[in-house]
Each structure stands twice: as structure tokens, then as C-alpha cells.
Design an enzyme around this catalytic site. Structure first.
Site, mmCIF file in Angstrom:
data_model
loop_
_atom_site.group_PDB
_atom_site.id
_atom_site.type_symbol
_atom_site.label_atom_id
_atom_site.label_comp_id
_atom_site.label_asym_id
_atom_site.label_seq_id
_atom_site.Cartn_x
_atom_site.Cartn_y
_atom_site.Cartn_z
ATOM 1 N N HIS A 41 0.864 -1.179 0.000
ATOM 2 C CA HIS A 41 0.000 0.000 0.000
ATOM 3 C C HIS A 41 0.908 1.239 0.000
ATOM 4 O O HIS A 41 2.000 1.197 0.556
ATOM 5 C CB HIS A 41 -0.843 -0.056 1.269
ATOM 6 C CG HIS A 41 -1.939 0.943 1.371
ATOM 7 N ND1 HIS A 41 -1.711 2.249 1.718
ATOM 8 C CD2 HIS A 41 -3.282 0.832 1.210
ATOM 9 C CE1 HIS A 41 -2.875 2.897 1.769
ATOM 10 N NE2 HIS A 41 -3.841 2.057 1.453
ATOM 11 N N ASP A 68 3.020 -4.646 8.081
ATOM 12 C CA ASP A 68 1.817 -3.847 7.878
ATOM 13 C C ASP A 68 0.626 -4.786 8.078
ATOM 14 O O ASP A 68 0.318 -5.606 7.212
ATOM 15 C CB ASP A 68 1.830 -3.253 6.472
ATOM 16 C CG ASP A 68 0.531 -2.524 6.135
ATOM 17 O OD1 ASP A 68 -0.459 -2.645 6.895
ATOM 18 O OD2 ASP A 68 0.505 -1.845 5.092
ATOM 19 N N GLN A 122 -4.595 -5.094 7.067
ATOM 20 C CA GLN A 122 -5.630 -5.982 6.538
ATOM 21 C C GLN A 122 -5.701 -7.320 7.268
ATOM 22 O O GLN A 122 -6.523 -8.162 6.941
ATOM 23 C CB GLN A 122 -5.408 -6.244 5.042
ATOM 24 C CG GLN A 122 -5.572 -5.028 4.159
ATOM 25 C CD GLN A 122 -6.986 -4.459 4.179
ATOM 26 O OE1 GLN A 122 -7.937 -5.127 4.598
ATOM 27 N NE2 GLN A 122 -7.136 -3.226 3.737
ATOM 28 N N LYS A 152 -10.338 -0.739 10.592
ATOM 29 C CA LYS A 152 -10.487 -1.879 9.684
ATOM 30 C C LYS A 152 -10.850 -3.148 10.450
ATOM 31 O O LYS A 152 -10.780 -4.254 9.918
ATOM 32 C CB LYS A 152 -9.192 -2.088 8.890
ATOM 33 C CG LYS A 152 -8.920 -0.951 7.898
ATOM 34 C CD LYS A 152 -7.685 -1.234 7.084
ATOM 35 C CE LYS A 152 -7.182 -0.014 6.326
ATOM 36 N NZ LYS A 152 -8.011 0.361 5.185
ATOM 37 N N CYS A 177 -4.610 2.333 -3.742
ATOM 38 C CA CYS A 177 -3.347 2.844 -3.183
ATOM 39 C C CYS A 177 -2.196 1.894 -3.488
ATOM 40 O O CYS A 177 -1.399 1.561 -2.610
ATOM 41 C CB CYS A 177 -3.464 3.092 -1.687
ATOM 42 S SG CYS A 177 -4.537 4.457 -1.289
HETATM 43 C C1 LIG Z 1 -2.385 -2.920 3.448
HETATM 44 C C2 LIG Z 1 -2.706 -1.551 3.971
HETATM 45 N N1 LIG Z 1 -1.765 -0.831 4.568
HETATM 46 C C3 LIG Z 1 -2.012 0.385 5.066
HETATM 47 C C4 LIG Z 1 -3.250 0.973 4.978
HETATM 48 C C5 LIG Z 1 -3.458 2.343 5.537
HETATM 49 O O1 LIG Z 1 -4.285 2.327 6.638
HETATM 50 P P1 LIG Z 1 -4.802 3.690 7.285
HETATM 51 O O2 LIG Z 1 -5.344 4.509 6.171
HETATM 52 O O3 LIG Z 1 -5.830 3.257 8.265
HETATM 53 O O4 LIG Z 1 -3.625 4.346 7.932
HETATM 54 C C6 LIG Z 1 -4.271 0.272 4.358
HETATM 55 C C7 LIG Z 1 -5.600 0.891 4.201
HETATM 56 O O5 LIG Z 1 -6.237 0.842 3.194
HETATM 57 C C8 LIG Z 1 -3.998 -1.015 3.843
HETATM 58 O O6 LIG Z 1 -4.955 -1.729 3.227
#
Ligand SMILES: Cc1ncc(COP(=O)(O)O)c(C=O)c1O
Lengths: 406, 150
Positions: A122, A200, A203, A226, A364
Site C-alpha cells: 500500500h 503492515d 488488513q 479496519k 493505493c
Molecule cells: C495494506 C494496507 N496498509 C495500510 C493501509 C493504511 O491504513 P490507514 O489509512 O488506516 O492508515 C491500508 C488501508 O487501506 C492497507 O490496506
């Protein structure tokens, strides 16, 4: 006590029509809905206990502090961290990764060092490292993902993971492909070359049982929203000796032991990394979300989500011309797909008319989209309240869209 | 269905399925790139200007049915026009997609009136137009720097 038999009733937002049709909410990878227990926790705090933490000696401040620190202990237990001090509250995954990139990476990386990422990150696990690389002179390397299945090229990983690599950051579950990476194995490989591992878990945190000690990770970043918690709250797990050795990344109240005109001394973690008034109410409600998910059972959540995702994959694979991403089996709680002749945004607009909430676009993940030769995909993502019948609604909606455009 | 049927008019579906003037124009002396970072839609517009007049025009890129059909229809409307006429036509088009109202003398472009009920899609409908107006403004060299090869 939540129970699987009426889990939908716990989520008030599900009980509505969209455009005259019952809402089928399949955008959970972007954000889930919140159970009543989480909404109640917010409400209770603001009604009864609202005060600032740590600095007050009056009753409400002590209650607020206890609840806030209780939430930290709750999250630590949720992730099986060794101690509550290993949890730093942040705004979410993005801020947690920026914290490590801003503090640890700036203090520890120099020219010649490498940061290893994967091609499936992401933007929030890519751009902070680009910034850190610019600041420190370190370079970026990427573990390739293989084909539409999106599994990591582990042979390439072994070639890329040399002693120059000081940090390996990777997503546990891909938000675009639904692939589950072998996180424990990746952390072990990083440790072997002396690299720090950053997971990370945006998800995975609400979907798979997570145990940071079993994973063997050094840092793990997650978001509350999430996994049934509020927006604006999440956390960073860090091994205590790392967090305590890291310089602060933001300065302000609450993070200092002693302040003078020219210099200050910091508190240990986690306060060191939480400058300013924290997001007290949302942290407490995040604790309530932990209770909710544990009561449902994290193994059961994982099984439920995987079952739905595999069912959706199988059902949608019958649609003519569909290109499904990620593995057919053993996938996480989402399906991502594309049609060469119908754009994701047209699909999302049409599905919305059937009450089905989807997401379309690059998720993203622009460089990965480019590698796959796609401009975007449509994604349906599931959570504890979704049902097999909703997948049938999704499939019927997609069939209608195909008829309309073809 | 009524809002959606308005949005995805037959004209739009037709241009989406069978885009007109699609592909790089080998004789172009102006080119500009437009992109919509939130949704990833992309559009290149190629022009051969003959004096102040658009002698030839084409487009390529990728995006939703609205953005691709709009760019396609636009090429059919701009061919033979001067820069000033093009700017004026864009004004009318912008009025149509933001208000849903089309002046009588406008025919095909009125197909986009349904966009106004979907504010998030206005940017899709105007993407090609922005690229075309940029191509008309810039000289060839300046327009080339706006073209990223991604
Ligand atoms: C794999 C992954 N990493 C990071 C994020 C970023 O999360 P946040 O926007 O809650 O900081 C997301 C959110 O879509 C994600 O799917």
C-alpha cells in the site's frame, strides 16, 4: 455477549436501504462498520469519564487515565505483546509506519544501507520509506510478486535480502490481491541478516489471529477502523528495547521527563512516542472492539472470512471475461477482479444502485497496478457480518452490469 | 435505474464501445496529458493545428466509460474548430455536466447532462477536455513535458 447467530444486529449501520435496496456492505477492506459495543464505549466515555489523561489528579482524569491505559493493555493482549508499553497509540497504520520511518530509520540508516519492501505494498508502506531513503541516503529494493496470484517470489527474496538490508517492511495481507504473506517466515529471514522487520497488519489485524511473539516481528502497524474500531486510532507494536532506544518523532506535552530552555529529556516508550493529548476516547473504544472480536473468536472470524472469500472467488470466476487476482484458495477476506471491457468505476456506480458497496480503482497500489497492466480493479471485501447470500446479490449485480455494457 | 440510465446514455455507451479518433496521431504538433489522480484515469490528446484551427485530433488513454466516451465525443466536436471556439464549447459542456441543462443548439454533448447527478463523475467527463485545452494553450515543447510516459 456477541454471538454468530445474530451478529448483523450488532452493527446498526447495516440496517438500512440504499436506493431502496438492502445495503450489502462489501467495502470492509477500506473500513468496516462498528458494533454497538464500540459506539457505546465512545458514548460512555464522553458522557461519564471525559477528562484529559496523565496530568490530572481529579476523579475524572484518573478514570480517563485508567481507561486509556487499560485499552493499551487490552490491545497488547489482543496482539500477545510482552507488555502494554510495547503498544504506542497512533492515528492508524499510516502514522505507525511513518513513526518507524521518521524515528528508527532516520536514526539508524546511512548511505549504502537498503530498505527492502515488496511490490504489493500500500502507498502507506511505500511512500514513508521513499522519504526515509531520501533523508538517509539508503536505497529501496522490492521483492517481486508473481503473476496474478500475487505470491512473493521467495527465491528473489533470498537474493535481495543481503547484509545491506537493515529493514524489511511488508504487508501481512495484500489489500489489492488478498494474498496472505508468510509473515513469520519473512520475519525470521530478516532476523537472520540482522534486519528489522516491520509488518503492515492493516488488513490482517481484524481477520486473522495475530500474535506478535509468534510472528517474531520487530514492529507491527495496524488501524482500528479496519476491525470494528473507530477511525483515527490504531497502533504500533514495537519490541520494547527498540522503542526505548528510538528518538522521539514528535515533541510536545506528555512525552518529557524534564524540559529546559535548550534541551529536554524524554520519557521511555510508549509516552515518548505519544506527544500531545492522545485520542483517548477512540483508544478506549478500540479496547471495546478487541473485546468484541475476541468474544466472536478470532479463529472463527478467520474461517468465516476465508470461506466467504473462496466462495466469492469461485462464484465470480463463472462470469465471462473476468480476471480474478490473488490465489483461489487460502486467500484473505477479499476478492479483486477486472474486466478488460468495463472499467471499475462504472461497475461500482452500477453496483451501488443495487445497494452493493464496492471499491474500484488502484487501491493505493499504483506501481503494482502498472506491473499487472491494469488501471484498477473492483474489490469486494468481507467481514464478520457478511453472508453467502450477499455474495449471490453481488454476483447478480455484476451479471446485470455485464449485460448492460456488452 | 432512472439516474443511471440518464448517466449511461446510448450515445455514451456507443462512444465507449466504439471510440472515435482513438490512438496516437502521427502528424500531431501538439500533445497534452491529463490525469485524474484520485481514480487513475488517463487521457492523451493529440492535435494537428493548422494555424489557429484544429485540423486533426485524436486521443488515447484509459478510464471509465464516462471519461473515454467524453474524450471520444469531444474529438468529433472539436475537429475544424479554432482555439477560441473550442474554449467556448468547453464552457457549454461544463455547464451541461454541472447543471444538467443543455442549450438548444448543443446536440450530442447533451448526452452528458446526466453526469450532474453524480458529482464525483464530473471530473471523468471533463478529463479529455482539460487535456485538449492544455494542448491548445501550450507550444509543442511545453506540452511534451506534460506527457509522462507511465
Ligand atoms: C495494506 C494496507 N496498509 C495500510 C493501509 C493504511 O491504513 P490507514 O489509512 O488506516 O492508515 C491500508 C488501508 O487501506 C492497507 O490496506
Amino acid at each position: 455477549m456477541p454471538s454468530w447467530s445474530n451478529v448483523r444486529a450488532d452493527f446498526p449501520a447495516l440496517n438500512q436501504n440504499v436506493g431502496g435496496k438492502p445495503l450489502v456492505y462489501l467495502d470492509n477492506a477500506a473500513t468496516t462498520q462498528r458494533p454497538q459495543a464500540v459506539i457505546d464505549a465512545l458514548d460512555r466515555f464522553y458522557r461519564h469519564d471525559n477528562a484529559n489523561v496523565h496530568r490530572g489528579l481529579h476523579a475524572l482524569s484518573m478514570r480517563a487515565t485508567d481507561a486509556y491505559e487499560g485499552a493499551r493493555a487490552r490491545v497488547a493482549k489482543f496482539l500477545n505483546a510482552a507488555a502494554p508499553e510495547e503498544i504506542v497509540f497512533t492515528r492508524g497504520t499510516t502514522e505507525s509506519i511513518n513513526l518507524v520511518a521518521g524515528s528508527w530509520a532516520t536514526a539508524n540508516l546511512r548511505p549504502g544501507d537498503a530498505i527492502l519492501l515488496t511490490e504489493a505494498e500500500h502507498h502507506s508502506n511505500l511512500v514513508p520509506w521513499q522519504l526515509a531513503a531520501k533523508r538517509t541516503g539508503a536505497s529501496l529494493r522490492f521483492v517481486p510478486v508473481l503473476g496474478d496470484e500475487g505470491r512473493l517470489d521467495l527465491a528473489a527474496l533470498d537474493r535481495l535480502l543481503t547484509k545491506e538490508v537493515k529493514l524489511f517492511a511488508f504487508t501481512h495481507v495484500s489489500n489489492t490481491l488478498g494474498t496472505i504473506n508468510p509473515a513469520a517466515e519473512l520475519c525470521a529471514k530478516a532476523r537472520k541478516v540482522g534486519a528489522i522487520s516491520v509488518v503492515d497488519a492493516a488488513q490482517s489485524v481484524g481477520h486473522l489471529p495475530l500474535d506478535v511473539r509468534a510472528l517474531g516481528c520487530d514492529f507491527l502497524a495496524f488501524s482500528g477502523h479496519k476491525r470494528g474500531g473507530p477511525t483515527g486510532i490504531g497502533g504500533l507494536y514495537g519490541r520494547r528495547e527498540l522503542l526505548d532506544a528510538m528518538p522521539p518523532w514528535q515533541g510536545g506535552g506528555g512525552m518529557i521527563n524534564h524540559v529546559d530552555w535548550q534541551e529536554s529529556r524524554w520519557k521511555p516508550s510508549p509516552e515518548r512516542h505519544e506527544a500531545g493529548t492522545p485520542n483517548i476516547a477512540d483508544a478506549i473504544a478500540l479496547g471495546a472492539a478487541c473485546d468484541y472480536l475476541d468474544a466472536l473468536g478470532r479463529d472463527k472470524i478467520a474461517a468465516h472470512d476465508r470461506e466467504l472469500a473462496e466462495l466469492a472467488y469461485e462464484r465470480l470466476s463463472r462470469l465471462p471475461g473476468i480476471r480474478l487476482l490473488g490465489p483461489a484458495r487460502g486467500r484473505s477476506s477479499l476478492v479483486s477482479f477486472a474486466f478488460s471491457d468495463i472499467h471499475a468505476h462504472d461497475i461500482v456506480t452500477f453496483a451501488d444502485e443495487d445497494g452493493v458497496a464496492l471499491r474500484g480503482g488502484h487501491h493505493c497500489n499504483q506501481p503494482l497496478m502498472r506491473k499487472l497492466g491494469l488501471t484498477g480493479t473492483t474489490r469486494a471485501s468481507f467481514y464478520v457480518y457478511n453472508t453467502a447470500q450477499e455474495i449471490e446479490v453481488l454476483a447478480a449485480s455484476l451479471e446485470r452490469i455485464l449485460r448492460f455494457f456488452r | 435505474m432512472s439516474d443511471l440510465a440518464d448517466l449511461y446514455q446510448q450515445v455514451i455507451l456507443d462512444h465507449n464501445k466504439r471510440p472515435r479518433n482513438r490512438g496516437r496521431l502521427p502528424t500531431a504538433n501538439r500533445v497534452a496529458h491529463g490525469d485524474n489522480p484520485t481514480c487513475g484515469d488517463q487521457c492523451n490528446v493529440y492535435l494537428r493545428l493548422d494555424g489557429d484551427r484544429i485540423a486533426e485530433i485524436s486521443f488515447d488513454g484509459s478510464g471509465c466509460a464516462i471519461s473515454q466516451a467524453s474524450a471520444s465525443l469531444m474529438t468529433t466536436q472539436l475537429k475544424g474548430r479554432t482555439a477560441a471556439e473550442a474554449a467556448k464549447l468547453y464552457e457549454s459542456f461544463h455547464h451541461i455536466v454541472t447543471t444538467g441543462q443543455a442549450p438548444d443548439e448543443i446536440s450530442d454533448l447533451a448526452a452528458f447532462a446526466g453526469v450532474h447527478a453524480f458529482p464525483a463523475r464530473i471530473k471523468c467527463a471533463t478529463l479529455g477536455w482539460h487535456a485538449a485545452l492544455n494542448a491548445l494553450k501550450g507550444d509543442a515543447a511545453a506540452a511534451t513535458t506534460e506527457t509522462h510516459n507511465d
